[in-house]
Design a protein around this motif. Structure first.
Motif, PDB file in Angstrom:
ATOM      1  N   GLU A  42       0.855  -1.151  -0.072  1.00  0.00           N
ATOM      2  CA  GLU A  42      -0.189  -0.041   0.138  1.00  0.00           C
ATOM      3  C   GLU A  42       0.957   1.248   0.030  1.00  0.00           C
ATOM      4  O   GLU A  42       2.100   1.245   0.615  1.00  0.00           O
ATOM      5  N   VAL A  45      -0.869   7.785   0.355  1.00  0.00           N
ATOM      6  CA  VAL A  45      -1.928   8.376  -0.488  1.00  0.00           C
ATOM      7  C   VAL A  45      -2.133   9.783  -0.186  1.00  0.00           C
ATOM      8  O   VAL A  45      -2.274  10.307   0.820  1.00  0.00           O
ATOM      9  N   TYR A  46      -1.829  10.745  -1.341  1.00  0.00           N
ATOM     10  CA  TYR A  46      -2.352  12.240  -1.180  1.00  0.00           C
ATOM     11  C   TYR A  46      -3.441  12.564  -1.900  1.00  0.00           C
ATOM     12  O   TYR A  46      -3.983  13.661  -1.397  1.00  0.00           O
ATOM     13  N   ASP A  47      -4.021  11.833  -2.761  1.00  0.00           N
ATOM     14  CA  ASP A  47      -5.136  12.191  -3.490  1.00  0.00           C
ATOM     15  C   ASP A  47      -5.804  10.772  -3.617  1.00  0.00           C
ATOM     16  O   ASP A  47      -5.800  10.183  -4.623  1.00  0.00           O
ATOM     17  N   ARG A  48      -6.904  10.536  -2.837  1.00  0.00           N
ATOM     18  CA  ARG A  48      -7.716   9.599  -2.880  1.00  0.00           C
ATOM     19  C   ARG A  48      -8.449   9.525  -4.248  1.00  0.00           C
ATOM     20  O   ARG A  48      -8.970   8.229  -4.701  1.00  0.00           O
ATOM     21  N   ALA A  51      -6.115   7.864  -6.616  1.00  0.00           N
ATOM     22  CA  ALA A  51      -5.424   6.458  -6.030  1.00  0.00           C
ATOM     23  C   ALA A  51      -6.556   5.956  -5.026  1.00  0.00           C
ATOM     24  O   ALA A  51      -6.265   6.337  -3.650  1.00  0.00           O
ATOM     25  N   PHE A  77      -5.404   1.278  -9.251  1.00  0.00           N
ATOM     26  CA  PHE A  77      -5.643   2.902  -9.578  1.00  0.00           C
ATOM     27  C   PHE A  77      -6.999   2.842 -10.715  1.00  0.00           C
ATOM     28  O   PHE A  77      -7.629   1.905 -10.822  1.00  0.00           O
ATOM     29  N   VAL A 164       0.351  12.103  -6.499  1.00  0.00           N
ATOM     30  CA  VAL A 164      -1.008  11.294  -6.104  1.00  0.00           C
ATOM     31  C   VAL A 164      -0.481  10.366  -4.789  1.00  0.00           C
ATOM     32  O   VAL A 164      -1.351  10.327  -4.086  1.00  0.00           O
ATOM     33  N   ALA A 165       0.617   9.733  -4.737  1.00  0.00           N
ATOM     34  CA  ALA A 165       0.914   8.769  -4.120  1.00  0.00           C
ATOM     35  C   ALA A 165       2.496   8.440  -4.046  1.00  0.00           C
ATOM     36  O   ALA A 165       3.017   8.752  -5.009  1.00  0.00           O
TER      37      ALA A 165
END
Length: 170
Positions: A42, A45-48, A51, A77, A164-165
């Motif tokens: 895993e 994650v910065y933007d669910r 991602a 993704f 994003v991640a």
């Protein structure tokens, strides 16, 4: 003098001794000089939205005196989308900028020859893979610490949109 064949037991013992000696031999210098870093699982994650929960990645960077091969696999993704992905200088952190700038083999040179760009296009299930080969080698003191997935494909100037991640590499 007449040659007499050795008993089978002696031959087996000799073969076993040679095999044991070979198993404990020192690896060749080229095998010792390689650098391998990887990470899997895993992501931070910065933007669910880009991602989703359950998004995962695995990355491996194998480097020898002959060059460096970097590979990336993603799953979970968004489907049918291109993401930029690059190796970065620092490990992942709570904030997107914690991973630092792109790793550069030639400091200050922004190009696909100096940096590792692993843009990945996902399939209908949100999975994809990418790889890049470079003619230069990593050293233990100069190696990337993370892989960052970006929101867009990489442009010629090395930009790929927001982070994003992130996947830390060891």
């Amino acid at each position: 003098m007449t040659f007499k064949p050795l008993p089978a037991l002696v031959l087996v013992l000799l073969a076993a001794g040679c095999a044991q000696q070979e198993a404990h031999s020192t690896p060749s210098p080229s095998a010792q000089s390689g650098v391998r870093i990887s990470g899997a699982g895993e992501l931070v994650v910065y933007d669910r939205a880009l991602a989703p929960a359950g998004a995962q990645a695995s990355a491996t960077v194998d480097s020898t005196a002959d060059g460096t091969l970097s590979s990336l696999n993603v799953e979970g993704f968004l489907p049918n989308r291109i993401y930029g992905a690059h190796l970065h200088t620092n490990a992942c952190g709570a904030k997107p900028d914690d991973a630092g700038p792109h790793f550069q083999h030639d400091h200050g040179q922004v190009s696909k020859d100096s940096e590792v760009w692993l843009d990945v296009k996902t399939d209908a299930e949100g999975a994809g893979s990418a790889s890049a080969r470079h003619g230069w080698a990593l050293t233990p003191g100069h190696a990337p610490k993370s892989l960052v997935v970006h929101a867009q494909a990489t442009k010629a100037d090395g930009t790929a949109g927001p982070r994003v991640a992130c996947l830390s590499l060891e």
